[in-house]
Write an enzyme that holds these catalytic residues in place. Structure first.
Site, PDB file in Angstrom:
ATOM      1  N   CYS A   1       0.846  -1.191   0.000  1.00 35.27           N
ATOM      2  CA  CYS A   1       0.000   0.000   0.000  1.00 35.27           C
ATOM      3  C   CYS A   1       0.885   1.246   0.000  1.00 35.27           C
ATOM      4  CB  CYS A   1      -0.896  -0.010   1.240  1.00 35.27           C
ATOM      5  SG  CYS A   1      -1.873   1.504   1.418  1.00 35.27           S
TER       6      CYS A   1
ATOM      7  N   HIS B   1       3.161  -8.174  13.617  1.00 37.40           N
ATOM      8  CA  HIS B   1       2.361  -7.823  12.446  1.00 37.40           C
ATOM      9  C   HIS B   1       3.298  -7.615  11.251  1.00 37.40           C
ATOM     10  CE1 HIS B   1      -0.323  -5.551   9.775  1.00 37.40           C
ATOM     11  NE2 HIS B   1      -1.324  -6.039  10.485  1.00 37.40           N
TER      12      HIS B   1
ATOM     13  N   GLU C   1       3.230  -5.650   8.707  1.00 37.44           N
ATOM     14  CA  GLU C   1       3.576  -4.266   8.410  1.00 37.44           C
ATOM     15  C   GLU C   1       4.686  -3.773   9.337  1.00 37.44           C
ATOM     16  OE1 GLU C   1       1.780   0.203   8.893  1.00 37.44           O
ATOM     17  OE2 GLU C   1       0.338  -1.367   8.378  1.00 37.44           O
TER      18      GLU C   1
ATOM     19  N   CYS D   1      -3.730   5.388   8.464  1.00 38.68           N
ATOM     20  CA  CYS D   1      -4.247   5.669   7.128  1.00 38.68           C
ATOM     21  C   CYS D   1      -5.673   6.207   7.181  1.00 38.68           C
ATOM     22  CB  CYS D   1      -4.153   4.422   6.250  1.00 38.68           C
ATOM     23  SG  CYS D   1      -5.522   3.271   6.409  1.00 38.68           S
TER      24      CYS D   1
END
Length: 318
Positions: A106, A134, A136, A204
């Site tokens: 992303c 995680h 990310e 985000c």
């Protein structure tokens, strides 16, 4: 699987908007679909392309091969990196193996990676606010592993040991609960007055929008249902948000997870979906609830999303 028995109760479903897919998820899924259409050989995907069991199952049925690490990908094959991003070490391994990489990270996660490199490059210790394990977080920490420390809660800030307290920056995982992230940043700022951060929020827009949309209906609902998979961070945060409004909340992968005891005596149901959950699953949950008795669906829209991300270069039309 529980069976919902008709009870004749007339329920109101408060449908939060925005909900379901965000632009980053749509881009990642489309990247895999186009790769399957355009490439002759198998298309491998490192990790889950997005954190949703239904999306992964549908792409697997179309021919995508999901792997945990690159050592399961044959030399020279095509591999898609998930929306959560990967560390430079993974990119380097792919290059050494001659893999064709389609990077579906992303763009908002890429922004955080760029900030990590910049902050570490100017000599700061980078405090990453996020959840250990995680994907990310692992990718972001890999940008500057010797200069980055991870904290998950405000309480953990007290345990930090930073060599130069005047050179500290912070970043956040993009899918955190807005309020909880703010608490951690406040604790960091109280301990490190010279703390610096990103020019714009790392959480985000889609995470923020879905939390605000749920907050608008949570107090009015007697029960909140969040459609999303268990490993979806932004979906988990929505369940926690319902609890902060003193409303019971449950995470469901789809209508099969609904339990009749949750709905006993409930007349107002709040319904939303995490950013990686397909919209059709929300429709299926509404249909399942309507099988118990009449329903009135009322959508509450708090914002409208118009964000669109371009596809990875190698997948764009010539």
């Amino acid at each position: 699987m529980s069976v919902l028995v008709p009870d004749g109760v007339h329920r109101t479903i408060l449908l939060a908007a925005p909900r379901s897919f965000c632009a980053g998820v749509e881009r990642a899924i489309e990247a895999v679909e186009l790769a399957l259409d355009q490439r002759e050989g198998p298309v491998y995907v490192r990790k889950q392309i997005v954190h949703n069991t239904h999306v992964v199952a549908e792409l697997r049925d179309r021919g995508a091969v999901f792997v945990d690490e690159l050592d399961a990908v044959p030399d020279g094959a095509t591999v898609v990196f998930s929306a959560h991003g990967v560390s430079p070490a993974v990119h380097a391994e792919a290059a050494d193996r001659g893999l064709e990489v389609i990077d579906a990270t992303c763009p908002l996660v890429t922004k955080v990676h760029v900030e990590a490199r910049r902050f570490a490059g100017r000599g700061d210790t980078v405090v990453l606010v996020g959840h250990a394990g995680h994907e990310e977080v692992e990718g972001t920490m890999g940008e500057a592993p010797d200069s980055t420390v991870l904290v998950g809660t405000a309480a953990e800030v007290a345990g930090l040991r930073i060599a130069d307290p005047t050179r500290v920056s912070y970043l956040t995982q993009t899918t955190l609960a807005v309020e909880e992230a703010a608490e951690v940043v406040d604790a960091l700022r109280a301990r490190y007055p010279d703390l610096r951060g990103p020019a714009s929020d790392d959480i985000c827009y889609a995470t923020t929008n879905r939390q605000e949309a749920l907050a608008a209906i949570a107090a009015e609902a007697e029960l909140v249902l969040v459609v999303g998979s268990a490993n979806s961070s932004n979906s988990q945060r929505l369940v926690e948000l319902a609890a902060r409004h003193d409303t019971p909340g449950y995470l469901i992968d789809g209508p099969a997870d609904l339990r009749p005891e949750w709905l006993a005596g409930v007349r107002v149901v709040g319904l939303t979906a995490g950013a990686s959950a397909p919209p059709r699953l929300v429709e299926e949950v509404v249909a399942a609830l309507s099988g118990m008795g009449p329903v009135t669906v009322t959508e509450r829209e708090t914002s409208r999303e118009t964000v669109h991300f371009t596809l990875p270069t190698s997948l764009r039309p010539a």
